[in-house]
Write a protein that holds these residues in place. Sequence first.
Motif, short mmCIF file in Angstrom:
data_model
loop_
_atom_site.label_atom_id
_atom_site.label_comp_id
_atom_site.label_asym_id
_atom_site.label_seq_id
_atom_site.Cartn_x
_atom_site.Cartn_y
_atom_site.Cartn_z
N THR A 150 -14.01 -11.69 0.24
CA THR A 150 -13.05 -10.71 -0.38
C THR A 150 -11.69 -10.80 -0.01
O THR A 150 -11.13 -11.45 1.12
CB THR A 150 -13.65 -9.68 0.40
N LEU A 151 -10.52 -10.75 -0.97
CA LEU A 151 -9.46 -10.68 -0.78
C LEU A 151 -8.70 -9.15 -0.83
O LEU A 151 -9.12 -8.37 -1.53
CB LEU A 151 -8.89 -11.73 -1.90
N SER A 152 -7.59 -9.27 -0.40
CA SER A 152 -6.69 -8.03 -0.47
C SER A 152 -5.42 -8.39 -0.54
O SER A 152 -4.61 -9.03 0.11
CB SER A 152 -7.01 -7.00 0.84
N VAL A 153 -4.56 -7.72 -1.36
CA VAL A 153 -3.27 -7.83 -1.90
C VAL A 153 -2.52 -6.58 -1.18
O VAL A 153 -2.60 -5.43 -1.56
CB VAL A 153 -2.82 -8.08 -3.27
N ILE B 176 -8.24 -4.71 -17.15
CA ILE B 176 -9.60 -5.05 -17.76
C ILE B 176 -9.89 -6.67 -16.85
O ILE B 176 -10.75 -7.05 -16.72
CB ILE B 176 -9.14 -5.52 -19.29
N ASP B 177 -8.64 -7.37 -16.51
CA ASP B 177 -8.58 -8.55 -15.76
C ASP B 177 -9.42 -8.22 -14.29
O ASP B 177 -9.83 -9.19 -13.68
CB ASP B 177 -7.38 -9.56 -15.72
N ILE B 178 -9.01 -7.22 -13.66
CA ILE B 178 -9.29 -7.08 -12.09
C ILE B 178 -10.78 -5.96 -12.10
O ILE B 178 -11.27 -6.35 -11.19
CB ILE B 178 -8.12 -6.38 -11.80
N GLY B 179 -10.84 -4.84 -12.98
CA GLY B 179 -11.99 -4.01 -12.91
C GLY B 179 -13.24 -4.75 -12.31
O GLY B 179 -13.69 -3.86 -11.33
N PRO B 180 -13.80 -5.58 -13.12
CA PRO B 180 -15.13 -5.99 -12.71
C PRO B 180 -15.08 -6.68 -11.26
O PRO B 180 -16.45 -6.64 -10.60
CB PRO B 180 -15.34 -7.05 -13.65
N ASN B 181 -14.21 -7.08 -10.67
CA ASN B 181 -13.78 -7.46 -9.23
C ASN B 181 -13.51 -6.65 -8.24
O ASN B 181 -13.19 -7.08 -7.05
CB ASN B 181 -13.22 -9.07 -9.37
N TYR B 182 -13.24 -5.69 -8.41
CA TYR B 182 -12.52 -4.61 -7.61
C TYR B 182 -13.27 -4.07 -6.50
O TYR B 182 -14.47 -3.93 -6.72
CB TYR B 182 -11.89 -3.44 -8.43
N GLU B 183 -12.69 -4.25 -5.29
CA GLU B 183 -13.57 -3.78 -4.15
C GLU B 183 -12.86 -2.60 -3.48
O GLU B 183 -11.93 -2.56 -2.81
CB GLU B 183 -13.57 -4.90 -3.05
N PRO B 184 -13.39 -1.44 -3.67
CA PRO B 184 -12.85 -0.29 -3.14
C PRO B 184 -12.50 -0.08 -1.57
O PRO B 184 -11.95 0.59 -1.04
CB PRO B 184 -13.61 0.89 -3.97
N ALA C 31 -14.57 -13.72 -6.94
CA ALA C 31 -14.32 -13.10 -5.76
C ALA C 31 -13.98 -11.58 -5.94
O ALA C 31 -13.87 -11.17 -7.05
CB ALA C 31 -13.24 -13.83 -4.88
N LYS C 32 -14.13 -11.00 -4.86
CA LYS C 32 -13.83 -9.53 -4.75
C LYS C 32 -12.34 -9.49 -4.32
O LYS C 32 -11.98 -10.12 -3.42
CB LYS C 32 -14.77 -8.92 -4.07
N VAL C 33 -11.82 -8.24 -5.11
CA VAL C 33 -10.19 -8.25 -4.50
C VAL C 33 -9.91 -6.58 -4.62
O VAL C 33 -10.37 -5.95 -5.36
CB VAL C 33 -9.35 -8.84 -5.65
N GLY C 34 -9.21 -6.29 -3.32
CA GLY C 34 -8.85 -4.80 -3.17
C GLY C 34 -7.33 -4.91 -2.92
O GLY C 34 -6.66 -6.05 -3.05
N GLY C 35 -6.80 -3.82 -2.99
CA GLY C 35 -5.39 -3.73 -2.53
C GLY C 35 -4.87 -2.65 -1.69
O GLY C 35 -5.60 -1.51 -1.48
N VAL C 36 -3.79 -2.78 -0.94
CA VAL C 36 -3.21 -1.69 -0.18
C VAL C 36 -1.66 -1.57 -0.71
O VAL C 36 -1.15 -2.42 -0.75
CB VAL C 36 -3.05 -2.08 1.48
N ARG C 37 -1.41 -0.25 -1.16
CA ARG C 37 -0.50 0.13 -1.83
C ARG C 37 0.57 0.25 -0.58
O ARG C 37 0.36 1.09 0.38
CB ARG C 37 -0.32 1.32 -2.38
N LEU C 38 1.66 -0.43 -0.29
CA LEU C 38 2.51 -0.31 0.99
C LEU C 38 4.05 -0.21 0.45
O LEU C 38 4.87 0.69 1.14
CB LEU C 38 2.37 -1.53 1.63
#
Length: 471
Positions: A38-41, A51-59, A111-118
Amino acid sequence: MVFGLYTTLHNNHNNISKYHDLNVEPVWKMGWTGLGVTLSVLDDGLQYSNIDIGPNYEPSVSYDVADLDAQDTDPSPNMNSSDNSHGTHCAAIMAAVANNSYCGVGVAYEAKVGGVRLLEGAVTDLQESLALSYGLHKVDIFSASWGPKDDGVQVDGPRKLATAAFQRGVTLGRNGKGVIYVWAVGNGGYKGDNCNLDGYASSIYTLSVNSLTEEGLSCFYDEPCSSTLASVYVGGHHHHPGLLKRKARTLNVVVPELNGQCRDSFQGTSAAAPMAAGVIALVLQANPNLTWRDMQHLVVQTAMKTNDTGWRTNSAGFHYHLIYGFGSLNALKMVTAALNWKNVPEQRNFTLKVTGVPRKIEAYKSTVVLTTVDSSVYINYLEHVVVTLTLKHRKRGLLEMFIISPSGTVSQILTKRKNDFMTSGFKNWKFMSVNLWGENPVGVWQLRIINHSNMKGQLLSATYQFFGYHS
């Protein structure tokens, strides 16, 4: 497979060496795709519906710390501005899904990917610390491509809470093995900036990454510094495009835009950091037992020399460069080494105060301060060396600084900065070097300050901190 990241993932450009990419295809063929990692940006938001991210998104690792009052787990960027696509670009580089006939494929496409809006307006120490810790129970890798303004003037880094968050991340993250913080060194090289004056990129806890053109040369915006660990190919120009008579188009990274279109011109160290994070995800899938320090050791031992000059070799046999770190990342070499990797011993550190200061810094002269490390120190394999110093000088940008190890290895910890006219000097600033990796610290160390100014100064205090282990 759709190769959207042409230069870095599959470089078949004419007259380009086969090693001038991440060498990631053989890793995919071995079955390593980032699955289970799991990654986080940490950025300006993440368009998880893309479309490129949705299937791998980790909420579960995603949040909006830019607006703490809202207590919002939605990291979506502010759609009122087209500029807020940076985090989405970075997430796609790391983990865009494969074979969807859209913009491209991520380095770790399962991989799974999530994000923090900062990054929305002014950012506080509290917001940074929350971003650096959010989802710590699940995140393996954080990727960040921000820091102080790259203007060749700023000297800034994490404050108290963010510093504590870094320490907490490498101590508690991944069940005690430590999360991997991947950081862009910055794009201020053409303004004379130095990433050792960016306390995020130069932290011992971050794996800092620079950029390479497709030919294996530095990009015109690359910042020099002794804390950079590695570089990756992102395309772009070696010389500033404004200085070129003929502005040839270069191969760059293809990423999805917020409006559903694709962009084929994303580059910079902003692209380099998530690319490296994707490689690290492949490595962690191959060996989940690696610590944050193991990952840095793997980089040091497997990174490859680039085409440029300026390489040196330290007494432990590692080649290093002021811009490229230990060289270009090679995914196959890293994964292969990781499969049979033995964890490095526990980290040790010791601090040594420099004696003989205060010391005058004379105009147009070199000031040398000697410090002896005796054999009672229980470290014989160096990783990071940090020099914390306070000095007064009214033309700070005209100073250069070096540390020279007992074995004679020279590490330049500060370069001249042409735009830095600040008269404040440095106050307890930490200059970090990885150039002495693997060396034994016992013996006489030199701190050398070269003053290219007609003004005198004064070194008020200096302290060495050595990190490593005893083998």
